[in-house]
Design a protein around this motif. Structure first.
Motif, PDB file in Angstrom:
ATOM      1  N   ASN A 136       2.660  -4.138  -5.028  1.00 57.80           N
ATOM      2  CA  ASN A 136       2.465  -2.970  -4.167  1.00 57.80           C
ATOM      3  C   ASN A 136       2.287  -1.700  -4.981  1.00 57.80           C
ATOM      4  OD1 ASN A 136       2.709  -4.609  -1.937  1.00 57.80           O
ATOM      5  ND2 ASN A 136       4.865  -4.137  -1.566  1.00 57.80           N
ATOM      6  N   ARG A 137       3.057  -1.605  -6.064  1.00 61.70           N
ATOM      7  CA  ARG A 137       2.921  -0.408  -6.899  1.00 61.70           C
ATOM      8  C   ARG A 137       1.566  -0.411  -7.606  1.00 61.70           C
ATOM      9  NH1 ARG A 137       6.853   2.091 -11.589  1.00 61.70           N
ATOM     10  NH2 ARG A 137       5.516   0.876 -12.989  1.00 61.70           N
ATOM     11  N   GLY A 138       1.149  -1.578  -8.076  1.00 52.58           N
ATOM     12  CA  GLY A 138      -0.155  -1.676  -8.734  1.00 52.58           C
ATOM     13  C   GLY A 138      -1.296  -1.344  -7.796  1.00 52.58           C
ATOM     14  N   VAL A 139      -1.244  -1.847  -6.569  1.00 54.49           N
ATOM     15  CA  VAL A 139      -2.275  -1.562  -5.582  1.00 54.49           C
ATOM     16  C   VAL A 139      -2.320  -0.068  -5.269  1.00 54.49           C
ATOM     17  CG1 VAL A 139      -2.955  -1.909  -3.174  1.00 54.49           C
ATOM     18  CG2 VAL A 139      -2.270  -3.869  -4.577  1.00 54.49           C
ATOM     19  N   ALA A 140      -1.143   0.550  -5.140  1.00 54.43           N
ATOM     20  CA  ALA A 140      -1.088   1.984  -4.866  1.00 54.43           C
ATOM     21  C   ALA A 140      -1.726   2.784  -6.008  1.00 54.43           C
ATOM     22  CB  ALA A 140       0.354   2.422  -4.653  1.00 54.43           C
ATOM     23  N   LEU A 141      -1.429   2.386  -7.235  1.00 54.72           N
ATOM     24  CA  LEU A 141      -2.018   3.075  -8.390  1.00 54.72           C
ATOM     25  C   LEU A 141      -3.532   2.874  -8.427  1.00 54.72           C
ATOM     26  CD1 LEU A 141       0.700   2.179 -11.043  1.00 54.72           C
ATOM     27  CD2 LEU A 141       0.114   4.498 -10.284  1.00 54.72           C
ATOM     28  N   LEU A 142      -3.969   1.672  -8.087  1.00 54.69           N
ATOM     29  CA  LEU A 142      -5.403   1.392  -8.047  1.00 54.69           C
ATOM     30  C   LEU A 142      -6.089   2.281  -7.018  1.00 54.69           C
ATOM     31  CD1 LEU A 142      -7.905  -0.299  -8.779  1.00 54.69           C
ATOM     32  CD2 LEU A 142      -7.112  -2.023  -7.149  1.00 54.69           C
ATOM     33  N   GLN A 143      -5.484   2.428  -5.853  1.00 55.94           N
ATOM     34  CA  GLN A 143      -6.059   3.261  -4.809  1.00 55.94           C
ATOM     35  C   GLN A 143      -6.096   4.723  -5.198  1.00 55.94           C
ATOM     36  OE1 GLN A 143      -3.554   2.172  -1.497  1.00 55.94           O
ATOM     37  NE2 GLN A 143      -4.839   0.412  -0.933  1.00 55.94           N
ATOM     38  N   LEU A 144      -5.192   5.130  -6.077  1.00 50.45           N
ATOM     39  CA  LEU A 144      -5.161   6.518  -6.564  1.00 50.45           C
ATOM     40  C   LEU A 144      -6.097   6.725  -7.748  1.00 50.45           C
ATOM     41  CD1 LEU A 144      -1.306   7.210  -6.404  1.00 50.45           C
ATOM     42  CD2 LEU A 144      -3.077   8.232  -4.944  1.00 50.45           C
ATOM     43  N   GLY A 145      -6.771   5.658  -8.169  1.00 50.21           N
ATOM     44  CA  GLY A 145      -7.673   5.756  -9.295  1.00 50.21           C
ATOM     45  C   GLY A 145      -7.011   5.635 -10.648  1.00 50.21           C
ATOM     46  N   ARG A 146      -5.731   5.281 -10.679  1.00 53.88           N
ATOM     47  CA  ARG A 146      -5.004   5.139 -11.948  1.00 53.88           C
ATOM     48  C   ARG A 146      -5.080   3.678 -12.394  1.00 53.88           C
ATOM     49  NH1 ARG A 146      -1.658   9.491 -12.714  1.00 53.88           N
ATOM     50  NH2 ARG A 146      -1.671   8.754 -14.881  1.00 53.88           N
ATOM     51  N   VAL A 147      -6.297   3.265 -12.705  1.00 51.33           N
ATOM     52  CA  VAL A 147      -6.546   1.852 -12.966  1.00 51.33           C
ATOM     53  C   VAL A 147      -5.780   1.363 -14.187  1.00 51.33           C
ATOM     54  CG1 VAL A 147      -8.345   0.132 -13.380  1.00 51.33           C
ATOM     55  CG2 VAL A 147      -8.816   2.104 -11.917  1.00 51.33           C
ATOM     56  N   ASP A 148      -5.756   2.170 -15.243  1.00 49.78           N
ATOM     57  CA  ASP A 148      -5.082   1.751 -16.465  1.00 49.78           C
ATOM     58  C   ASP A 148      -3.600   1.520 -16.255  1.00 49.78           C
ATOM     59  OD1 ASP A 148      -4.933   4.475 -15.931  1.00 49.78           O
ATOM     60  OD2 ASP A 148      -4.538   4.998 -18.015  1.00 49.78           O
ATOM     61  N   MET A 149      -2.998   2.281 -15.330  1.00 47.25           N
ATOM     62  CA  MET A 149      -1.580   2.113 -15.019  1.00 47.25           C
ATOM     63  C   MET A 149      -1.355   0.964 -14.036  1.00 47.25           C
ATOM     64  SD  MET A 149      -0.374   6.092 -14.692  1.00 47.25           S
ATOM     65  CE  MET A 149       1.328   5.616 -14.353  1.00 47.25           C
ATOM     66  N   ALA A 150      -2.358   0.679 -13.207  1.00 40.08           N
ATOM     67  CA  ALA A 150      -2.224  -0.377 -12.200  1.00 40.08           C
ATOM     68  C   ALA A 150      -2.189  -1.759 -12.857  1.00 40.08           C
ATOM     69  CB  ALA A 150      -3.368  -0.295 -11.196  1.00 40.08           C
ATOM     70  N   ILE A 151      -2.976  -1.954 -13.905  1.00 37.17           N
ATOM     71  CA  ILE A 151      -3.126  -3.287 -14.494  1.00 37.17           C
ATOM     72  C   ILE A 151      -1.810  -3.884 -14.984  1.00 37.17           C
ATOM     73  CG2 ILE A 151      -4.136  -4.515 -16.465  1.00 37.17           C
ATOM     74  CD1 ILE A 151      -6.709  -2.949 -15.957  1.00 37.17           C
ATOM     75  N   PRO A 152      -0.970  -3.162 -15.734  1.00 38.33           N
ATOM     76  CA  PRO A 152       0.294  -3.779 -16.172  1.00 38.33           C
ATOM     77  C   PRO A 152       1.183  -4.218 -15.013  1.00 38.33           C
ATOM     78  CG  PRO A 152      -0.163  -1.805 -17.450  1.00 38.33           C
ATOM     79  CD  PRO A 152      -1.148  -1.817 -16.324  1.00 38.33           C
ATOM     80  N   HIS A 200      -3.826 -11.173  -7.656  1.00 34.51           N
ATOM     81  CA  HIS A 200      -4.945 -11.639  -8.473  1.00 34.51           C
ATOM     82  C   HIS A 200      -6.219 -10.865  -8.133  1.00 34.51           C
ATOM     83  CE1 HIS A 200      -3.154 -15.007 -10.600  1.00 34.51           C
ATOM     84  NE2 HIS A 200      -2.609 -15.449  -9.473  1.00 34.51           N
ATOM     85  N   VAL A 201      -6.466 -10.683  -6.840  1.00 34.30           N
ATOM     86  CA  VAL A 201      -7.675  -9.978  -6.405  1.00 34.30           C
ATOM     87  C   VAL A 201      -7.650  -8.527  -6.883  1.00 34.30           C
ATOM     88  CG1 VAL A 201      -8.953  -9.133  -4.405  1.00 34.30           C
ATOM     89  CG2 VAL A 201      -8.100 -11.486  -4.436  1.00 34.30           C
ATOM     90  N   SER A 202      -6.528  -7.854  -6.700  1.00 30.44           N
ATOM     91  CA  SER A 202      -6.426  -6.447  -7.112  1.00 30.44           C
ATOM     92  C   SER A 202      -6.539  -6.309  -8.628  1.00 30.44           C
ATOM     93  CB  SER A 202      -5.100  -5.848  -6.632  1.00 30.44           C
ATOM     94  OG  SER A 202      -5.059  -5.808  -5.218  1.00 30.44           O
ATOM     95  N   LEU A 203      -5.975  -7.274  -9.358  1.00 32.51           N
ATOM     96  CA  LEU A 203      -6.091  -7.244 -10.812  1.00 32.51           C
ATOM     97  C   LEU A 203      -7.552  -7.430 -11.227  1.00 32.51           C
ATOM     98  CD1 LEU A 203      -4.839  -7.108 -13.607  1.00 32.51           C
ATOM     99  CD2 LEU A 203      -4.290  -9.552 -13.418  1.00 32.51           C
ATOM    100  N   GLY A 204      -8.249  -8.355 -10.576  1.00 29.73           N
ATOM    101  CA  GLY A 204      -9.668  -8.549 -10.871  1.00 29.73           C
ATOM    102  C   GLY A 204     -10.480  -7.294 -10.588  1.00 29.73           C
ATOM    103  N   GLN A 205     -10.199  -6.639  -9.464  1.00 29.57           N
ATOM    104  CA  GLN A 205     -10.908  -5.407  -9.127  1.00 29.57           C
ATOM    105  C   GLN A 205     -10.634  -4.318 -10.164  1.00 29.57           C
ATOM    106  OE1 GLN A 205      -9.270  -4.841  -5.218  1.00 29.57           O
ATOM    107  NE2 GLN A 205     -10.898  -6.006  -4.197  1.00 29.57           N
ATOM    108  N   SER A 206      -9.399  -4.237 -10.628  1.00 29.10           N
ATOM    109  CA  SER A 206      -9.037  -3.231 -11.633  1.00 29.10           C
ATOM    110  C   SER A 206      -9.777  -3.476 -12.943  1.00 29.10           C
ATOM    111  CB  SER A 206      -7.524  -3.246 -11.872  1.00 29.10           C
ATOM    112  OG  SER A 206      -6.813  -2.947 -10.691  1.00 29.10           O
ATOM    113  N   LEU A 207      -9.822  -4.733 -13.368  1.00 27.79           N
ATOM    114  CA  LEU A 207     -10.495  -5.057 -14.621  1.00 27.79           C
ATOM    115  C   LEU A 207     -11.991  -4.774 -14.534  1.00 27.79           C
ATOM    116  CD1 LEU A 207      -8.550  -8.338 -15.378  1.00 27.79           C
ATOM    117  CD2 LEU A 207      -8.523  -6.276 -16.800  1.00 27.79           C
ATOM    118  N   CYS A 208     -12.589  -5.044 -13.384  1.00 21.30           N
ATOM    119  CA  CYS A 208     -14.008  -4.724 -13.209  1.00 21.30           C
ATOM    120  C   CYS A 208     -14.244  -3.227 -13.261  1.00 21.30           C
ATOM    121  CB  CYS A 208     -14.520  -5.315 -11.897  1.00 21.30           C
ATOM    122  SG  CYS A 208     -14.747  -7.120 -11.944  1.00 21.30           S
ATOM    123  N   LYS A 209     -13.334  -2.452 -12.716  1.00 23.28           N
ATOM    124  CA  LYS A 209     -13.468  -0.990 -12.784  1.00 23.28           C
ATOM    125  C   LYS A 209     -13.421  -0.495 -14.219  1.00 23.28           C
ATOM    126  CE  LYS A 209     -11.753   0.322  -8.199  1.00 23.28           C
ATOM    127  NZ  LYS A 209     -12.931   1.137  -7.819  1.00 23.28           N
TER     128      LYS A 209
END
Length: 298
Positions: free
Chosen positions: A23-39, A55-64
């Protein structure tokens, strides 16, 4: 489990630690903090390998972060757990496209048994893949279907502009790009598409201004910066063109022959279109520039 405590000190809920990290990773991804979301997302899938959304959110982050090969593995792991997950199918197709295989991407998208929530996103991706494969009429038909039910979809207008230009409908292309800009003024790609179409009509100054807007809206939009430089040179504004090549477009001065760099001092000289692209030609052309030789930027 992680416990959540309200401001009153009362325990409000408890959930598995893996879901907390997800949930924290998804929230960071939505805020555009991709580098922080991945860990955080990596912690989630390490703790719970069956957590499909992680897995899906991690894949989306890596593609970004332009790591589609790693992203592809995440989407494939998600599909091993949930073979019918629409976002995993879409993500896999997008990763394959980023890796340069639009045919495989379209085949992957065809394997999705159901449309993702907000099916326009899946249709938009399909239209993009068809355009990649030069199946422009099919792409336009899908985009028209999207716009029939969602006329304010700026991305659909933008993609439609590119496909219309590819089949020679330049004026309609400009109209579609301008519709996208009206709906979403900060959409850099729409300004870029407008610029490419204006350049095809030899309206070089207006094209250069559109490319400049695109580059200003999207950091490191190298294609827009390159095309801006070329358009300014074709408009015979040599100082603006060289400024962008040597400063904004990051071209090494050592790769620009001195006689070319002094192009602005050559009477009646115009730009040879292939020079900015291959960095090799040293020809000057004092005749009319042949726009048909210009590589497509779409």
């Amino acid at each position: 489990h992680t416990r959540y405590i309200s401001v009153t000190g009362v325990q409000t809920c408890a959930l598995p630690i893996s879901e907390f990290w997800m949930n924290r990773g998804v929230a960071l991804l939505q805020l555009g903090r991709v580098d922080m979301a991945i860990p955080d997302l990596e912690r989630a899938v390490a703790l719970s390998p069956y957590l499909v959304a992680a897995h899906v959110s991690l894949g989306q982050s890596l593609c970004k972060l332009n790591q589609p090969a790693k992203g592809l593995k995440c989407f494939e792991r998600a599909l091993q757990v949930a073979p019918n997950h629409p976002d995993a199918h879409n993500g896999r197709a997008n990763a394959l496209r980023m890796m340069g295989d639009s045919s495989a991407a379209l085949a992957a998208l065809d394997q999705s048994p159901v449309a993702a929530p907000g099916a326009n996103a899946q249709s938009l991706l399909r239209a993009t893949l068809l355009a990649d494969l030069q199946r422009y009429q099919e792409a336009i038909a899908i985009l028209d279907e999207i716009l029939a039910v969602d006329p304010v979809n700026a991305a659909a207008h933008c993609n439609r502009a590119a496909s219309l230009r590819a089949i020679g409908r330049i004026h309609e292309s400009i109209e579609s790009a301008e519709s996208a800009i009206d709906l979403s003024p900060s959409l850099a790609e729409a300004h870029f598409q407008r610029g490419v179409s204006l350049q095809a009509l030899r309206r070089f100054k207006a094209a250069a201004e559109s490319f400049d807007t695109a580059a200003a809206l999207k950091p490191n939009f190298i294609e827009a910066e390159k095309d801006s430089a070329l358009a300014w040179l074709l408009a015979e504004n040599f100082s603006e063109g060289w400024h962008r090549y040597e400063n904004r477009a990051r071209w090494e001065k050592s790769l620009l022959p001195e006689q070319i760099r002094q192009l602005g001092t050559v009477p009646n000289a115009t730009w040879t279109p292939d020079l900015p692209r291959d960095r090799k030609s040293t020809r000057l052309n004092s005749s009319h520039t042949d726009i048909s030789r210009m590589p497509s930027s779409a």
